[in-house]
Scaffold this active site. Structure first.
Site, PDB file in Angstrom:
ATOM      1  N   LYS A 139       0.829  -1.206   0.000  1.00 20.24           N
ATOM      2  CA  LYS A 139       0.000   0.000   0.000  1.00 20.24           C
ATOM      3  C   LYS A 139       0.862   1.255   0.000  1.00 20.24           C
ATOM      4  CE  LYS A 139      -3.745   2.513   0.511  1.00 20.24           C
ATOM      5  NZ  LYS A 139      -4.675   2.691  -0.618  1.00 20.24           N
ATOM      6  N   GLU A 140       1.975   1.212   0.733  1.00 18.58           N
ATOM      7  CA  GLU A 140       2.822   2.398   0.862  1.00 18.58           C
ATOM      8  C   GLU A 140       3.698   2.642  -0.368  1.00 18.58           C
ATOM      9  OE1 GLU A 140       3.048   4.800   3.052  1.00 18.58           O
ATOM     10  OE2 GLU A 140       1.497   4.051   4.401  1.00 18.58           O
ATOM     11  N   SER A 141       4.334   1.594  -0.886  1.00 22.78           N
ATOM     12  CA  SER A 141       5.367   1.834  -1.904  1.00 22.78           C
ATOM     13  C   SER A 141       5.312   0.914  -3.117  1.00 22.78           C
ATOM     14  CB  SER A 141       6.747   1.670  -1.256  1.00 22.78           C
ATOM     15  OG  SER A 141       6.955   0.307  -0.878  1.00 22.78           O
ATOM     16  N   TYR A 147      -7.982   4.118   4.103  1.00 26.92           N
ATOM     17  CA  TYR A 147      -6.650   3.494   4.086  1.00 26.92           C
ATOM     18  C   TYR A 147      -6.657   2.193   4.897  1.00 26.92           C
ATOM     19  CZ  TYR A 147      -1.607   3.127   5.207  1.00 26.92           C
ATOM     20  OH  TYR A 147      -0.317   2.703   5.377  1.00 26.92           O
TER      21      TYR A 147
END
Length: 464
Positions: free
Chosen positions: A317-319, A447
């Protein structure tokens, strides 16, 4: 006297309502019992989630390099977007299980290519067709090519239980006066194809799309003999969801113009796609790896006491597993840490995957300790941790204080998330107990849902 009168009244009520309800239920059905699963379109949109049963095969739903993919998955994702709800995919390996889940409300829709049969039409509603599908006989080339049904005389064809295949074959056999045997098996089509390859059985049947996908990694398969030409296939909803069915049909009519044909070509007519799907170690079909950083992530997850697939979901999800990723706000590395957090947790090179991951894991450990006394339940606390990771624990703590002020459950993410979403409303973010001010809390709530949705997919498709 008063006690006797009370006893008489109690018995009268029990007899009246007990006997009446039994009599009415027996003769007119249980009109008083609430349908626990009746959720048509409005109910689904209010819940914010549509639950869809998807077949557990190599083209419908899988993971490739951490990303959720699949023909049915991409169709459903687009449909969920049309409804403005979150998609919850439920994998099924048994067709009857899909119908049971639809009936009891575990799913709202069956996104499997199903043919209409008289018995199915009695209990469910079929969408307009997604398209036409051939069904083919699957055998080994070394056994010789079938050119006539008489070539199967005396053989046994194994088919998936509760599929339409048995009905198709038996109709053909009886009309042609032949003598092959049809045997239903609990295994999935692809498991039966595996059994053909391993020479456990000689013949099975499958949708042509599934059979074609399997020929990309089994060279010796023969799928040339068509059992039934181009039968129409549809998705299924409950009879009591007419608005959902109406919207589904409108969406299908719209998507038939371009989206569905393009998606079909992507998954079934593109040999390169099929090759990577069936050969990459980062595909949940061919291997059990999510990314090249699995071992680092497993070590970090052990430190946190997390399932490694959960931490992988957060990294994705982040990167998207890109060590050089940098956000517009300056967050960097696998876990997208801000400069102040990088410094606090000793990360000198955010592009180094080991340093970046360790820094993020330490930060997650800090957040876990921050919320531990306030939210003892680890499953609930996880959602507070994820939201804090996204928006900052100060904003989530503000929502926690507002939850306390308004008398709701401060240990329930459902209650606290309501106030986090309200932190963009001046009436709430200007409250004196709010220390961190305005926040787009709805993005943090979304999120959390997204990370947990990815985690559910990883759990379903990637072994622990």
């Amino acid at each position: 006297m008063r006690r006797s009168f009370s006893l008489f009244i109690t018995l009268s009520v029990v007899l009246l309502f007990g006997v009446q309800c039994t009599f009415l239920e027996k003769h007119f059905g249980n009109t008083f019992k609430e349908d626990k699963y009746i959720l048509d379109l409005a109910g689904i949109q209010k819940r914010g989630v549509i639950r869809a049963a998807v077949d557990n095969n190599s083209t419908g739903y899988y993971i490739y390099r951490g990303r959720r993919m699949g023909y049915e998955y991409e169709l459903l994702r687009d449909f969920a977007k049309r409804l403005d709800v979150v998609l919850d995919v439920v994998l099924v390996s048994d067709i009857q299980d899909a119908f049971t889940k639809l009936e009891n409300g575990s799913v709202d829709i069956i996104a499997i290519n199903l043919e209409k049969t008289p018995d199915r039409m009695e209990s469910v509603s079929f969408s307009i067709p997604l398209g036409k599908m051939n069904t083919v006989l699957v055998g080994l080339k070394e056994n010789g090519k079938v050119t006539d049904w008489k070539d199967l005389e005396g053989d046994t064809i194994y088919v998936r239980e509760n599929s339409a295949y048995a009905y198709q074959l038996l109709s053909l056999r009886d009309s042609l006066g032949l003598n092959f045997i049809v045997r239903e098996d609990q295994r999935h089509e692809e498991s039966l194809i595996d059994a053909v390859v391993e020479k456990e059985i000689s013949w099975t049947m499958a949708d042509q799309n599934v059979a074609k996908a399997n020929t990309t990694y089994y060279d010796g398969l023969d799928i040339s003999w068509v059992v039934q030409e181009a039968g129409e296939v549809s998705w299924v909803t409950r009879d009591n969801s007419p608005k959902l069915l109406e919207t589904l049909n409108e969406w299908l009519e719209d998507k038939h113009k371009r989206f569905i044909p393009d998606l079909y070509a992507k998954y079934f007519l593109n040999p390169k796609n099929g090759y990577f799907r069936s050969n990459s170690p980062f595909s949940s079909i061919a291997g059990s790896k999510i990314s090249q950083y699995d071992e680092l992530i497993k070590n970090g997850a052990e430190y946190l006491g997390w399932d490694w697939r959960l931490l992988s979901s957060l990294v994705y999800k982040e990167s998207r597993f890109d060590t050089s990723a940098t956000s517009y706000a300056g967050a960097r590395g696998l876990l997208q840490l801000m400069p102040v957090t990088l410094e606090r947790f000793g990360v000198t090179n955010p592009n180094d995957p080991e340093q970046s991951l360790l820094g993020g894991v330490k930060y997650l450990g800090y957040l876990d300790k921050f919320w531990m006394s306030r939210v003892p339940d680890p499953n609930e606390r996880l959602k507070f941790i994820l939201a804090s990771y996204n928006v900052g624990h100060g904003h989530v703590e503000d929502a926690w204080r507002l939850t306390l002020k308004y008398g709701k459950d401060t240990q329930s993410w459902e209650d606290v998330s309501e106030f986090l979403e309200l932190k963009s409303d001046p009436e709430y973010y200007k409250d004196p107990i709010v220390k961190s001010g305005f926040a787009k809390g709805h993005l943090a709530v979304a999120y959390v849902k997204d990370v947990l949705s990815i985690f559910e997919a990883y759990k379903a498709l990637v072994s622990a």
